[in-house]
Design a protein around this motif. Structure first.
Motif, PDB file in Angstrom:
ATOM      1  N   GLU A 195       0.814  -1.219   0.000  1.00  0.00           N
ATOM      2  CA  GLU A 195       0.000   0.000   0.000  1.00  0.00           C
ATOM      3  C   GLU A 195       0.845   1.265   0.000  1.00  0.00           C
ATOM      4  O   GLU A 195       0.339   2.359   0.178  1.00  0.00           O
ATOM      5  CB  GLU A 195      -0.937  -0.002   1.213  1.00  0.00           C
ATOM      6  CG  GLU A 195      -1.980  -1.100   1.151  1.00  0.00           C
ATOM      7  CD  GLU A 195      -2.845  -1.139   2.399  1.00  0.00           C
ATOM      8  OE1 GLU A 195      -3.335  -0.093   2.798  1.00  0.00           O
ATOM      9  OE2 GLU A 195      -2.997  -2.233   2.965  1.00  0.00           O
ATOM     10  N   ILE A 196       2.158   1.095  -0.218  1.00  0.00           N
ATOM     11  CA  ILE A 196       3.007   2.285  -0.313  1.00  0.00           C
ATOM     12  C   ILE A 196       2.536   3.111  -1.498  1.00  0.00           C
ATOM     13  O   ILE A 196       2.367   2.597  -2.599  1.00  0.00           O
ATOM     14  CB  ILE A 196       4.483   1.887  -0.541  1.00  0.00           C
ATOM     15  CG1 ILE A 196       5.073   1.276   0.711  1.00  0.00           C
ATOM     16  CG2 ILE A 196       5.304   3.098  -0.969  1.00  0.00           C
ATOM     17  CD1 ILE A 196       6.469   0.741   0.509  1.00  0.00           C
ATOM     18  N   PRO A 197       2.314   4.385  -1.286  1.00  0.00           N
ATOM     19  CA  PRO A 197       1.893   5.224  -2.413  1.00  0.00           C
ATOM     20  C   PRO A 197       3.065   5.471  -3.369  1.00  0.00           C
ATOM     21  O   PRO A 197       3.862   6.385  -3.163  1.00  0.00           O
ATOM     22  CB  PRO A 197       1.421   6.515  -1.747  1.00  0.00           C
ATOM     23  CG  PRO A 197       2.053   6.527  -0.406  1.00  0.00           C
ATOM     24  CD  PRO A 197       2.357   5.122  -0.024  1.00  0.00           C
ATOM     25  N   ILE A 198       3.181   4.614  -4.352  1.00  0.00           N
ATOM     26  CA  ILE A 198       4.288   4.743  -5.305  1.00  0.00           C
ATOM     27  C   ILE A 198       4.215   6.086  -6.024  1.00  0.00           C
ATOM     28  O   ILE A 198       5.209   6.787  -6.177  1.00  0.00           O
ATOM     29  CB  ILE A 198       4.236   3.588  -6.327  1.00  0.00           C
ATOM     30  CG1 ILE A 198       4.469   2.249  -5.619  1.00  0.00           C
ATOM     31  CG2 ILE A 198       5.267   3.796  -7.425  1.00  0.00           C
ATOM     32  CD1 ILE A 198       5.839   2.063  -5.048  1.00  0.00           C
ATOM     33  N   ASP A 199       3.028   6.434  -6.471  1.00  0.00           N
ATOM     34  CA  ASP A 199       2.836   7.764  -7.055  1.00  0.00           C
ATOM     35  C   ASP A 199       1.767   8.498  -6.264  1.00  0.00           C
ATOM     36  O   ASP A 199       0.955   7.880  -5.571  1.00  0.00           O
ATOM     37  CB  ASP A 199       2.454   7.643  -8.533  1.00  0.00           C
ATOM     38  CG  ASP A 199       3.686   7.409  -9.396  1.00  0.00           C
ATOM     39  OD1 ASP A 199       4.606   8.238  -9.337  1.00  0.00           O
ATOM     40  OD2 ASP A 199       3.749   6.372 -10.083  1.00  0.00           O
ATOM     41  N   VAL A 200       1.759   9.798  -6.388  1.00  0.00           N
ATOM     42  CA  VAL A 200       0.800  10.582  -5.604  1.00  0.00           C
ATOM     43  C   VAL A 200      -0.600  10.396  -6.183  1.00  0.00           C
ATOM     44  O   VAL A 200      -0.771  10.046  -7.346  1.00  0.00           O
ATOM     45  CB  VAL A 200       1.170  12.083  -5.599  1.00  0.00           C
ATOM     46  CG1 VAL A 200       2.520  12.290  -4.942  1.00  0.00           C
ATOM     47  CG2 VAL A 200       1.178  12.640  -7.013  1.00  0.00           C
ATOM     48  N   GLN A 201      -1.589  10.627  -5.339  1.00  0.00           N
ATOM     49  CA  GLN A 201      -2.970  10.523  -5.803  1.00  0.00           C
ATOM     50  C   GLN A 201      -3.271  11.599  -6.839  1.00  0.00           C
ATOM     51  O   GLN A 201      -2.703  12.684  -6.796  1.00  0.00           O
ATOM     52  CB  GLN A 201      -3.930  10.710  -4.627  1.00  0.00           C
ATOM     53  CG  GLN A 201      -3.981   9.532  -3.694  1.00  0.00           C
ATOM     54  CD  GLN A 201      -4.912   9.828  -2.516  1.00  0.00           C
ATOM     55  OE1 GLN A 201      -4.458   9.981  -1.400  1.00  0.00           O
ATOM     56  NE2 GLN A 201      -6.205   9.916  -2.774  1.00  0.00           N
TER      57      GLN A 201
ATOM     58  N   ALA B  64       8.214  16.287   1.495  1.00  0.00           N
ATOM     59  CA  ALA B  64       8.155  15.063   2.298  1.00  0.00           C
ATOM     60  C   ALA B  64       7.482  13.940   1.506  1.00  0.00           C
ATOM     61  O   ALA B  64       7.910  12.784   1.558  1.00  0.00           O
ATOM     62  CB  ALA B  64       7.401  15.322   3.589  1.00  0.00           C
ATOM     63  N   GLN B  65       6.454  14.294   0.773  1.00  0.00           N
ATOM     64  CA  GLN B  65       5.744  13.303  -0.032  1.00  0.00           C
ATOM     65  C   GLN B  65       6.688  12.662  -1.053  1.00  0.00           C
ATOM     66  O   GLN B  65       6.621  11.469  -1.309  1.00  0.00           O
ATOM     67  CB  GLN B  65       4.600  14.030  -0.755  1.00  0.00           C
ATOM     68  CG  GLN B  65       3.475  13.157  -1.218  1.00  0.00           C
ATOM     69  CD  GLN B  65       2.348  13.998  -1.827  1.00  0.00           C
ATOM     70  OE1 GLN B  65       2.571  15.100  -2.336  1.00  0.00           O
ATOM     71  NE2 GLN B  65       1.141  13.481  -1.772  1.00  0.00           N
ATOM     72  N   ASP B  66       7.600  13.462  -1.605  1.00  0.00           N
ATOM     73  CA  ASP B  66       8.472  12.974  -2.675  1.00  0.00           C
ATOM     74  C   ASP B  66       9.837  12.497  -2.196  1.00  0.00           C
ATOM     75  O   ASP B  66      10.451  11.650  -2.835  1.00  0.00           O
ATOM     76  CB  ASP B  66       8.694  14.082  -3.712  1.00  0.00           C
ATOM     77  CG  ASP B  66       7.443  14.372  -4.530  1.00  0.00           C
ATOM     78  OD1 ASP B  66       6.651  13.436  -4.735  1.00  0.00           O
ATOM     79  OD2 ASP B  66       7.269  15.518  -4.960  1.00  0.00           O
TER      80      ASP B  66
END
Lengths: 146, 882
Positions: free
Chosen positions: B48-54, B97-99
């Motif tokens: 469930e790691i967010p590989i790309d942003v929503q 932080a997201q990236d």
């Protein structure tokens, strides 16, 4: 037919279905799949043992206890991996992990099968345990088996 | 209870065994791998790691005073629109932080000496080293000074506010995102909250990357063997063929008779070590012991491996040379490559009625303002100046608590740290300080060193500019807000380290360059020889040598503004010409100057430039070195009458060469091997006689050019043979050896198949060095001396080897001050540091192809952002509860 009669009729059909050879398989297997699926929402994967134990308790035969636990979890985990890969695009992760461990990505595409199998074996083994526990502590529910 | 049957016993036992083994096996770390169940099994794994942003995300946050919109473009670059700066900073912190969360985590832990807290006691020694550098101590001190200053200075108050809001944004993401990226899962670690001190420590991180070093120690070891005259011959100043960064202080090209070249070859090579010997004879051994110890740290190894490639190019042309009538500025900073890359691109638009701001630039992850970039008024680019801001000192010890400083028994001071260790007890660590700085020789005498041969030498300590409170974040704040040259200069006044050549352009048509940073003034009085000063060698602290007694005033730093030549260039060459009042005191090292010479040649070659022309210069792989040196080789070969058929074939191929270091050609391969072997052919005999075979790196290729141009023949004689060789013989013989090596390596005699890209390749490693997460190697154009740099060293220890290069342009950027909408950039990685993301390395493909992407700087209204370039959107809703 009154609603009470309809209800009794439905229960009768379910009961008769459960004692059929197919019903004896599908009922514990379905329960294991549902419980294993619900447990993926909890961040403790080891709880999959619980799904297997429940399946074993509900199984009428030792063989069914293992196979219900095994296939119930195998199918559920497999679907989980598939959905997650489609939803989050995380299919790259097993490839990278394969490369990390084995030096190339070739094993990566099979990781989801391997992990589902392992989940199935754990759950199936727990099914055996559940069946034995049931047979020791709840003999009145034992069917005419072995 | 029913009596258990035999079958039940067997089945139950097997079930229990299997269940236990598998459950335990996948719950515990084994064979260096983390617990696999926790990583891969459903529930708490990596799936469930967010590989790309929503694609669309809406976040309500009460601390925001108004709404903020973030559009990520097709390369994942965030364009952040808000109505006040602090809200935009919050969103920027969230996006970074997201990236780049893992990269930020590693950078702060490494810089602040906190690796043991996430990786256990195996990192204890690394933490001790990083703490001993005092980066942590002075990051905290800088924070305290900032807080104190903010009480009375409105600007510092605002800087502190913006840093806090950025920090809040980072921490909001950490709290908001329940599943951390893969690297965290593999290491089995979480992420503590970010802090302002973490951001401030990034300035120390860059200072270490660009100004830390042990050059003084190495210089002393060479000097001790070959004497001061010979040392200055090879390493003195100015180096040959320098075209200074600033153009108002004369030019060295007018005169090839460099002062330090005035020598007597026989005396220099036959008499051996000369000059003053001010230090104990064992000092060299002490320095060797310390440098050897420090070289064992991976961060030091990486620094030394990448040292020759670290540098940068920037140049600016004024409106007389452009279509728009306003300046064009270009910058590509050369650093070690990693995935994710060091730079984070972002665009911030603040639509404040009173203070609108439009900022685009390259941010260091963890830092809220760009180091390089532009706003709607000014643009600026950096290259490293190599100002010498680190000195080593040695002292006579007295006992564990005292040493001699300036002839007086002096007590050490101390800084105490408690090092947190994962799965272990905290370790107390005490750093000993002399008047100048932290003692490093303690590493050789404590429990970490070889107990069989304890260190008994001089106390060795260092003084480094980064070991002080510095104000780089205030400088970045001022750059971002500058509306003209004066305000930009006000920022430069605050910029201490790592010193940079600031190329500058503005919308009023001004161009400028200023090598900027704090430079210490040393007290070199009383040295036994003037050549021993200027921070070139370690100082005798017990004799009171080399104290830092002040700083070169900012207004005295060299500077060029709007020159008559209409352009300015820096490429890590010497910063000023001979007319500058302290031309030899700012730098003790700088590049050989080939990139600067080539860029200047190209800028002189036409009177009109476009963005396309600037891109072409950034991608240029013409070898000035080859262009200048091969004519001597051809003369030598054409006068020889003993060339083999193969040598003749190679010569004919080379004579048609355009000196482009093209990865698909054979000519660059022949030239590169020849020039690498040539240095040994000329100097190895003398260096062997000195016992300095490993120090051939002290000879620059520009020095060889100097010898050939001036006909300085004695060096070409091989002093280990009775015959007297001349340059023609050496060049020809070296060529023959190179051809033989290549024929043997490629196993054929067709030189067109000796492809440069087969021997010279670029590799982009992941931060963790996990091979699966790296990319490459890719065949590469260029060498370390071409404008588009890619270091190559194919002749190592007498063997021809593939050269895998791990550094070069860390970004490319071209900005037309009169056509902002056409400004472009690219990085050799991607925006998002999450492996597997679409933007993990999408710009690397552009980079390798020599392409760029638009910066969309002119879109200041989010309504104007075209749907087709919006990849994802975050709506921050202000003034509401989360």
């Amino acid at each position: 037919m009154s609603s009470e009669e309809k209800s009794q009729d439905l229960m009768g059909k379910i009961s008769s279905l459960l004692v059929t050879p197919w019903g004896q398989w599908l009922f514990p297997l379905g329960i294991v799949a549902i419980v294993a699926g619900l447990l993926t929402l909890i961040p403790v994967w080891q709880l999959v043992i619980l799904a297997g134990l429940i399946g074993g308790i509900l199984a009428s035969k030792r063989t069914i206890a293992f196979l219900a636990g095994f296939f119930g979890t195998f199918v559920t985990w497999g679907m989980y991996f598939l959905i997650m890969q489609l939803k989050f695009g995380t299919g790259i992760i097993p490839l990278q992990f394969s490369a990390l461990i084995f030096g190339n990505e070739s094993i990566g595409p099979f990781f989801w099968i391997i992990f589902s199998l392992i989940g199935g074996i754990i759950s199936g083994s727990a099914g055996w345990i559940g069946y034995i526990l049931k047979s020791q502590f709840l003999p009145q529910f034992l069917s005419a088996d072995e | 209870m029913k009596k258990m049957q035999k079958n039940d016993i067997i089945t139950g036992s097997i079930g229990l065994l299997l269940c236990t083994l598998l459950t335990v096996g996948f719950s515990l770390p084994m064979m260096g791998l983390p617990a696999l169940g926790g990583i891969f099994f459903p529930g708490d794994g990596v799936w469930e790691i967010p590989i790309d942003v929503q694609e669309t995300l809406t976040i309500s946050e009460a601390s925001l005073s108004a709404d903020v919109t973030v559009y990520r473009d097709s390369y994942g670059v965030p364009h952040i629109y808000g109505t006040n700066e602090s809200d935009v900073m919050f969103a920027l912190g969230y996006c970074q932080a997201q990236d780049r969360l893992f990269m930020m985590e590693m950078a702060r832990r490494m810089t602040r000496g906190q690796m043991s807290s996430i990786m256990g006691d195996s990192m204890l020694e690394t933490d001790r080293l990083n703490l001993a550098m005092l980066k942590e101590h002075y990051s905290v001190q800088t924070y305290l000074a900032l807080v104190e200053g903010a009480k009375t200075d409105p600007e510092l108050e605002d800087v502190l506010l913006q840093l806090q809001r950025f920090t809040d944004g980072v921490n909001f993401f950490i709290d908001y995102e329940s599943i951390l990226p893969l690297e965290f899962q593999l290491l089995g670690i979480g992420m503590d909250h970010w802090s302002i001190v973490d951001t401030l420590s990034m300035a120390k991180y860059m200072a270490e990357d660009l100004t830390w070093g042990m050059d003084d120690l190495y210089n002393y070891m060479v000097y001790d063997e070959i004497g001061l005259t010979a040392f200055n011959y090879f390493a003195g100043h100015p180096r040959p063929y320098q075209e200074p960064v600033t153009v108002d202080y004369g030019n060295y090209l007018d005169n090839e008779s460099y002062i330090h070249m005035d020598y007597n070859f026989t005396q220099l090579t036959e008499l051996g070590p000369q000059g003053a010997q001010p230090a104990p004879s064992s000092l060299k051994d002490n320095f060797a012991e310390l440098s050897t110890f420090l070289e064992e740290f991976p961060q030091e190894q990486r620094r030394q491996e990448l040292g020759p490639i670290i540098g940068s190019n920037n140049w600016v042309v004024d409106g007389n040379m452009t279509d728009s009538g306003l300046p064009i500025i270009a910058n590509d900073m050369h650093l070690g490559w990693n995935l994710p890359g060091i730079w984070y691109q972002a665009h911030l638009v603040i639509s404040d009625d009173e203070n609108s701001l439009n900022i685009w630039g390259f941010f260091l992850p963890g830092v809220p303002y760009p180091l390089v970039g532009q706003n709607q008024y000014v643009a600026w680019g950096f290259t490293n100046t190599n100002y010498d801001v680190l000195d080593w000192y040695y002292y006579t010890p007295i006992n564990d608590t005292h040493y001699i400083h300036d002839g007086v028994a002096t007590a050490y001071e101390y800084i105490n740290h408690s090092i947190e260790v994962m799965n272990g007890n905290d370790i107390e660590y005490q750093i000993k300080l002399t008047k100048e700085g932290p003692v490093f020789s303690d590493f050789l005498s404590d429990s970490f060193s070889d107990v069989d041969s304890p260190y008994e030498g001089q106390v060795i300590a260092c003084q480094w500019l980064a070991q002080s409170v510095t104000w780089e974040l205030q400088a970045f704040y001022r750059y971002a807000h500058a509306t003209n040259r004066a305000e930009f200069n006000a920022g430069s006044e605050k910029f201490a380290t790592p010193a940079q050549n600031h190329a500058y352009a503005d919308i009023y048509g001004n161009i400028a360059i200023r090598p900027t940073g704090k430079v210490p003034i040393r007290d070199d009085t009383g040295l036994s020889h003037p050549g021993l000063g200027n921070g070139t060698f370690p100082y005798n602290g017990s004799a009171g040598e080399g104290a830092w007694i002040g700083w070169v005033p900012f207004e005295d730093l060299p500077e060029s503004i709007n020159p008559d030549q209409h352009y300015l260039t820096s490429a890590n060459q010497i910063v000023a010409g001979p007319d500058y009042l302290a031309s030899n005191s700012l730098q003790t090292d700088y590049s050989q100057g080939y990139r600067a010479r080539r860029i200047n040649t190209l800028l002189r070659s036409q009177d009109h430039f476009t963005i396309a022309d600037m891109k072409s210069i950034q991608l240029d792989t013409y070898s000035t070195k080859a262009g200048n040196l091969t004519s001597f080789l051809f003369d030598s070969l054409n006068s020889a009458n003993d060339l083999s058929t193969l040598e003749q074939t190679v010569l004919e191929m080379m004579e048609d060469w355009n000196f482009q270091m093209d990865q698909t050609k054979g000519e660059p391969t022949v030239f590169q091997l020849w020039i690498e072997m040539l240095k040994g052919s000329i100097f190895a005999d003398e260096f062997a006689a000195w016992g300095m075979e490993d120090y051939l790196g002290y000879v620059a290729d520009a020095h060889i050019e100097y010898l050939l141009r001036t006909g300085d023949e004695p060096w070409f004689d091989n002093i280990s043979t009775p015959a007297v060789e001349n340059s023609s013989i050496i060049l020809r013989d070296t060529f023959g050896n190179a051809v033989d090596e290549l024929a043997a390596y490629f196993d054929n005699t067709d030189p067109t198949t000796w492809i440069w890209g087969d021997l010279h390749q670029n590799y982009f490693a992941h931060l963790t060095n996990i091979p699966a997460l790296g990319l490459g190697p890719y065949p590469a154009n260029g060498t370390g001396d071409t404008v588009n740099p890619s270091r190559s060293r194919i002749w190592r220890n007498g063997e021809l080897q593939v050269s895998i290069n791990g550094g070069g342009a860390s970004e490319r950027w071209v900005c037309d001050m009169g056509a902002f909408d056409q400004s472009v950039s690219v990085v050799p990685s991607g925006q998002r540091g999450v492996p597997g993301s679409e933007h993990y390395a999408d710009q690397l493909a552009l980079f390798l192809a020599g392409e760029y992407h638009l910066n969309y700087f002119t879109i200041v209204d989010p309504e104007d952002f075209a749907e087709e370039i919006i990849e994802s959107t975050i709506y921050f809703i202000g003034g509401t509860s989360a």
